[in-house]
Design an enzyme around this catalytic site. Structure first.
Site: not given
Ligand code: NVA
Ligand code: CP
Length: 303
Positions: A102, A259, A219, A129, A132, A287
Site C-alpha cells: 500500500r 469502502c 468515498d 484500489h 477493494q 475484503r
Molecule cells: N480514497 C481513500 C480510500 C481508503 C480506503 C484513500 O485513498 O484514502
Molecule cells: N477500505 C480500506 O482499504 O480500508 P483500510 O484503509 O482500513 O485498509
C-alpha cells in the site's frame, strides 16, 4: 495471473474467476472446511499508509490459507529512509513468496513487479484500489445474483476508488455513471478506457448520475495524503453527498456501498449509512474472501 497491479490489466474472465473462487473460499470458511492452499508460503505486507481492513484481512487471510504474513511498516523499513524500491524488490523476492504493498505512486507498485520475481498485489495506491473493488463486485453479485442489466453509480472524488470502480464495473458488464466536480475527475487513462465503452456516463450532478442506479458508491472527499487539502475539498465537494435526494432518484432496491472509513455528514449521511449498514459491512467482510482468492491465484500452484 502473475500480479494484481490494477484492474485495467485483468480480463473479464479473470475477474469472474476471482469472484467465483472468493465465493468458494467464503463457503469453506463459513462451514469450517480447512483450506490451506498456501501452506508454507510467506507474504510480506508493505504499508506506507494507514490501514485497518486491508492489513487485518490480508493478515488473517494468509493464516487461514496456511501461510504466514509479515507486516512491514515503511516507518521501520529502509524504504522509508530512501532505499530504492528496485533494490527492496530484489531483496524481498529472495525471502518471500509474495508482496502486498500500500503506497502513494502506482509506479512504485509497477517497479516492484518489474524488479522483483515474486507476485505483487496492490493494496491501494493514489491511482487505484483493486482489492477493494473485487470485494465490492463480490458483494453486488451476492445481493443481486448477477451483474446483468445493473447500473453502478459513483458520487464524489475521482480518486483511487472511482478509478477502480469504473474499470471493474465496466469490465463485468455493468453500466457505470459517475458524478464528480469538474476539478476532481477520474484519471485520464481510466476515462479513456471508459469512454470506449458505451455503458459509461459522467456528469457533475449527483442526482442525475443516480437515476435508475442499482448500487451507489461514494468515498471520502480527502484521501490519505490529502489531509492538508481537507478544508478546500470540503468546499469543492459540498453537495456531493449520498443522501435521501440521491437515493430518491435510484431504484427502490438500490444498494449503498462504502469502502470505509466513512465520514458521516460529508460524503454520506448518517441515515443512509445506517440504513445500508448490512450491505456496507458485508462489503467489508468480503475484503477477506476476495483477497484470499487473489492470494491463491497469484501465489498458489494453480496460477
Ligand atoms: N480514497 C481513500 C480510500 C481508503 C480506503 C484513500 O485513498 O484514502
Ligand atoms: N477500505 C480500506 O482499504 O480500508 P483500510 O484503509 O482500513 O485498509
Amino acid at each position: 495471473m502473475k500480479h494484481l497491479l490494477k484492474l485495467l490489466d485483468l480480463t473479464e474472465e479473470e475477474i469472474i474467476d476471482l469472484l467465483n473462487l472468493a465465493d468458494q473460499l467464503k463457503y469453506e470458511r463459513k462451514h469450517n472446511i480447512p483450506h490451506p492452499r498456501l501452506a508454507g508460503k510467506t507474504l510480506g505486507m508493505i504499508f506506507q499508509k494507514a490501514s485497518t481492513r486491508t492489513r487485518v484481512s490480508f493478515e488473517t487471510g494468509m493464516v487461514q490459507l496456511g501461510g504466514y504474513p509479515l507486516f512491514l511498516s515503511s516507518h521501520d523499513l529502509q524504504i522509508g529512509r530512501g532505499e530504492p524500491v528496485q533494490d527492496t524488490a530484489r531483496v524481498l523476492s529472495r525471502y518471500l513468496d509474495g508482496i502486498m504493498i500500500r503506497t502513494f505512486a502506482q509506479k512504485e507498485v509497477e517497479d516492484l513487479a518489474n524488479y522483483g520475481t515474486v507476485p505483487i498485489i496492490n493494496g491501494l495506491t493514489d491511482f487505484c484500489h483493486p482489492c477493494q473493488v473485487l470485494a465490492d463486485l463480490m458483494t453486488i453479485r451476492e445481493y443481486k445474483g448477477s451483474f446483468n442489466g445493473l447500473k453502478m453509480c459513483y458520487i464524489g472524488d475521482g480518486n483511487n476508488m472511482a478509478n477502480s470502480l469504473i474499470v471493474g464495473g465496466l469490465k463485468v458488464g455493468m453500466k457505470v455513471s459517475v458524478a464528480c466536480p469538474k476539478d476532481y475527475q477520474p484519471d485520464a487513462q481510466v476515462l479513456d478506457f471508459a469512454n470506449k465503452n458505451g455503458g459509461f456516463t459522467i456528469t457533475d450532478s449527483p442526482v442525475e448520475a443516480a437515476v435508475d442506479a442499482d448500487v451507489i458508491f461514494t468515498d471520502v472527499w480527502a484521501s490519505m495524503g490529502q489531509e492538508g487539502e481537507a478544508e478546500k475539498r470540503r468546499i469543492a465537494f459540498n453537495g456531493y453527498q449520498v443522501n435521501d435526494d440521491v437515493l430518491g432518484a435510484a431504484h427502490a432496491e438500490c444498494m449503498v456501498q462504502h469502502c470505509l472509513p466513512a465520514h458521516r455528514g460529508e460524503e454520506i449521511t448518517e441515515k443512509v449509512f445506517e440504513a445500508h449498514a448490512n450491505e456496507i459491512f458485508d462489503e467489508a467482510e468480503n475484503r477477506l474472501h476476495a483477497q484470499k482468492a487473489v492470494l491463491v491465484k497469484v501465489m498458489g500452484s494453480q496460477n
